[in-house]
Design a protein around this motif. Sequence first.
Motif, PDB file in Angstrom:
ATOM      1  N   TRP A  73       1.042  -1.199  -0.052  1.00 54.49           N
ATOM      2  CA  TRP A  73       0.023  -0.110   0.095  1.00 54.49           C
ATOM      3  C   TRP A  73       0.972   1.371   0.214  1.00 54.49           C
ATOM      4  CZ3 TRP A  73      -0.808   3.481   4.143  1.00 54.49           C
ATOM      5  CH2 TRP A  73      -1.797   4.296   3.951  1.00 54.49           C
ATOM      6  N   LEU A  74       1.894   1.346   1.001  1.00 59.29           N
ATOM      7  CA  LEU A  74       2.711   2.647   0.974  1.00 59.29           C
ATOM      8  C   LEU A  74       3.520   2.769  -0.397  1.00 59.29           C
ATOM      9  CD1 LEU A  74       4.017   4.367   3.029  1.00 59.29           C
ATOM     10  CD2 LEU A  74       5.670   2.835   3.541  1.00 59.29           C
ATOM     11  N   PHE A  75       4.204   1.559  -0.924  1.00 60.68           N
ATOM     12  CA  PHE A  75       4.617   1.841  -2.361  1.00 60.68           C
ATOM     13  C   PHE A  75       3.856   2.074  -3.379  1.00 60.68           C
ATOM     14  CE2 PHE A  75       8.379   0.317   0.144  1.00 60.68           C
ATOM     15  CZ  PHE A  75       9.588   0.824  -0.810  1.00 60.68           C
ATOM     16  N   SER A  76       2.515   1.580  -3.275  1.00 61.06           N
ATOM     17  CA  SER A  76       1.493   2.358  -4.358  1.00 61.06           C
ATOM     18  C   SER A  76       1.515   3.490  -4.256  1.00 61.06           C
ATOM     19  CB  SER A  76       0.393   1.577  -4.051  1.00 61.06           C
ATOM     20  OG  SER A  76       0.556   0.088  -4.353  1.00 61.06           O
ATOM     21  N   ILE A  77       1.265   4.197  -2.974  1.00 54.32           N
ATOM     22  CA  ILE A  77       1.123   5.675  -2.850  1.00 54.32           C
ATOM     23  C   ILE A  77       2.536   6.286  -3.518  1.00 54.32           C
ATOM     24  CG2 ILE A  77       1.130   7.464  -1.131  1.00 54.32           C
ATOM     25  CD1 ILE A  77      -0.516   5.489   0.483  1.00 54.32           C
ATOM     26  N   LEU A  78       3.517   5.783  -3.185  1.00 57.19           N
ATOM     27  CA  LEU A  78       4.842   6.184  -3.680  1.00 57.19           C
ATOM     28  C   LEU A  78       4.902   6.198  -4.834  1.00 57.19           C
ATOM     29  CD1 LEU A  78       7.758   7.389  -3.057  1.00 57.19           C
ATOM     30  CD2 LEU A  78       8.405   5.296  -2.762  1.00 57.19           C
ATOM     31  N   PHE A  79       4.584   5.114  -5.691  1.00 54.12           N
ATOM     32  CA  PHE A  79       4.517   5.097  -7.097  1.00 54.12           C
ATOM     33  C   PHE A  79       3.937   6.156  -7.675  1.00 54.12           C
ATOM     34  CE2 PHE A  79       2.519   3.045 -10.895  1.00 54.12           C
ATOM     35  CZ  PHE A  79       3.729   2.799 -11.613  1.00 54.12           C
ATOM     36  N   ASN A  80       2.647   6.354  -7.274  1.00 55.54           N
ATOM     37  CA  ASN A  80       1.884   7.264  -7.841  1.00 55.54           C
ATOM     38  C   ASN A  80       2.392   8.789  -7.571  1.00 55.54           C
ATOM     39  OD1 ASN A  80      -0.373   5.782  -8.740  1.00 55.54           O
ATOM     40  ND2 ASN A  80      -1.172   5.458  -6.849  1.00 55.54           N
ATOM     41  N   CYS A  81       3.022   9.263  -6.353  1.00 53.97           N
ATOM     42  CA  CYS A  81       3.723  10.379  -6.168  1.00 53.97           C
ATOM     43  C   CYS A  81       4.800  10.349  -7.081  1.00 53.97           C
ATOM     44  CB  CYS A  81       4.148  10.473  -4.595  1.00 53.97           C
ATOM     45  SG  CYS A  81       2.869  10.437  -3.520  1.00 53.97           S
ATOM     46  N   CYS A  82       5.648   9.584  -7.566  1.00 53.70           N
ATOM     47  CA  CYS A  82       6.527   9.506  -8.511  1.00 53.70           C
ATOM     48  C   CYS A  82       5.987   9.887  -9.868  1.00 53.70           C
ATOM     49  CB  CYS A  82       7.652   8.159  -8.386  1.00 53.70           C
ATOM     50  SG  CYS A  82       8.485   7.997  -7.060  1.00 53.70           S
ATOM     51  N   LYS A  83       5.047   9.361 -10.177  1.00 54.05           N
ATOM     52  CA  LYS A  83       4.536   9.543 -11.515  1.00 54.05           C
ATOM     53  C   LYS A  83       3.931  10.750 -11.515  1.00 54.05           C
ATOM     54  CE  LYS A  83       1.772   6.501 -13.642  1.00 54.05           C
ATOM     55  NZ  LYS A  83       0.908   5.532 -13.938  1.00 54.05           N
ATOM     56  N   LYS A  84       3.450  11.440 -10.494  1.00 49.98           N
ATOM     57  CA  LYS A  84       2.994  12.862 -10.349  1.00 49.98           C
ATOM     58  C   LYS A  84       4.131  13.741 -10.700  1.00 49.98           C
ATOM     59  CE  LYS A  84       0.727  15.978  -7.221  1.00 49.98           C
ATOM     60  NZ  LYS A  84       0.461  16.281  -5.859  1.00 49.98           N
ATOM     61  N   GLN A  85       5.396  13.466  -9.924  1.00 54.12           N
ATOM     62  CA  GLN A  85       6.534  14.245  -9.860  1.00 54.12           C
ATOM     63  C   GLN A  85       7.064  14.189 -11.255  1.00 54.12           C
ATOM     64  OE1 GLN A  85       7.970  16.250  -7.915  1.00 54.12           O
ATOM     65  NE2 GLN A  85       6.677  15.785  -6.218  1.00 54.12           N
ATOM     66  N   GLN A  86       6.991  13.184 -12.125  1.00 50.93           N
ATOM     67  CA  GLN A  86       7.396  13.000 -13.529  1.00 50.93           C
ATOM     68  C   GLN A  86       6.551  13.983 -14.145  1.00 50.93           C
ATOM     69  OE1 GLN A  86      10.690  12.353 -12.864  1.00 50.93           O
ATOM     70  NE2 GLN A  86      10.581  10.898 -14.625  1.00 50.93           N
ATOM     71  N   ARG A  87       5.360  13.867 -14.119  1.00 47.33           N
ATOM     72  CA  ARG A  87       4.334  14.643 -15.097  1.00 47.33           C
ATOM     73  C   ARG A  87       4.661  16.147 -14.777  1.00 47.33           C
ATOM     74  NH1 ARG A  87       0.556  10.921 -13.349  1.00 47.33           N
ATOM     75  NH2 ARG A  87      -0.041  12.375 -11.652  1.00 47.33           N
ATOM     76  N   GLU A  88       4.670  16.262 -13.360  1.00 46.80           N
ATOM     77  CA  GLU A  88       4.941  17.856 -13.165  1.00 46.80           C
ATOM     78  C   GLU A  88       6.284  18.499 -13.835  1.00 46.80           C
ATOM     79  OE1 GLU A  88       4.535  18.185  -8.883  1.00 46.80           O
ATOM     80  OE2 GLU A  88       2.375  18.044  -8.761  1.00 46.80           O
ATOM     81  N   LYS A  89       7.224  17.476 -13.542  1.00 45.44           N
ATOM     82  CA  LYS A  89       8.794  17.807 -14.184  1.00 45.44           C
ATOM     83  C   LYS A  89       8.598  18.296 -15.466  1.00 45.44           C
ATOM     84  CE  LYS A  89      13.010  16.006 -14.872  1.00 45.44           C
ATOM     85  NZ  LYS A  89      13.979  14.518 -14.851  1.00 45.44           N
ATOM     86  N   ALA A  90       8.001  17.208 -16.393  1.00 47.47           N
ATOM     87  CA  ALA A  90       7.651  17.497 -17.815  1.00 47.47           C
ATOM     88  C   ALA A  90       7.086  18.492 -18.276  1.00 47.47           C
ATOM     89  CB  ALA A  90       7.030  16.136 -18.527  1.00 47.47           C
ATOM     90  N   LEU A  91       5.903  18.976 -17.174  1.00 47.11           N
ATOM     91  CA  LEU A  91       5.237  20.264 -17.701  1.00 47.11           C
ATOM     92  C   LEU A  91       6.139  21.568 -17.278  1.00 47.11           C
ATOM     93  CD1 LEU A  91       1.509  19.321 -16.096  1.00 47.11           C
ATOM     94  CD2 LEU A  91       2.403  19.944 -18.411  1.00 47.11           C
ATOM     95  N   ALA A  92       6.942  21.370 -16.409  1.00 44.49           N
ATOM     96  CA  ALA A  92       7.782  22.428 -16.039  1.00 44.49           C
ATOM     97  C   ALA A  92       8.808  22.626 -17.241  1.00 44.49           C
ATOM     98  CB  ALA A  92       8.489  22.264 -14.770  1.00 44.49           C
ATOM     99  N   LEU A  93       9.455  21.436 -17.518  1.00 44.99           N
ATOM    100  CA  LEU A  93      10.418  21.455 -18.672  1.00 44.99           C
ATOM    101  C   LEU A  93       9.837  21.954 -20.126  1.00 44.99           C
ATOM    102  CD1 LEU A  93      12.230  18.309 -18.350  1.00 44.99           C
ATOM    103  CD2 LEU A  93      13.166  20.671 -18.057  1.00 44.99           C
TER     104      LEU A  93
END
Length: 172
Positions: A73-93
Amino acid sequence: MSSGLIENLVVQAKSGDAEAFGELYSHYAKDMYRFALYYTGQTYLAEDAVSEAVLNAFQNLGSLKNESAFKSWLFSILFNCCKKQQREKALALRRVELSSAGQLSQEPFEKDGAADVKRLLSRLDEDEKEILLLSFLGGYTGDEIGKMLSMKPASVRSKKARSVKKLRKMIS
């Protein structure tokens, strides 16, 4: 830490014991950070993803039905947070590229050989990278990864095998 002790800490944390949650975090912190670092490729994104995941986990601990599934459960949450970080990074770039304000520098990995791993992982498709990271760094089975990614376990296993073969080809 034994699975029985982890389950007891989860029960205590669910009843509001912040110290018990802190012990759970301490137990998984290194694995979470390592996973997030390999997934995002940058220390600040990894740190942000772990922080966000821990906060989300603490706030939503009551929704965890099975105490023995805490790590998953914890790593599922982390996985989704990482995906969110990647999306936000791509938008910022994209914004930076559009505004021609300059390029963002990429922080190098801190450990020897990790830059090579990052380079190799970047050459994989997104689902291949996710499956490998969840499997090798997260320690999840094909069944668990299938549930997280809404895929059949057999598909996960075959993609994992193809991805490993692809990486071996890149290395040689």
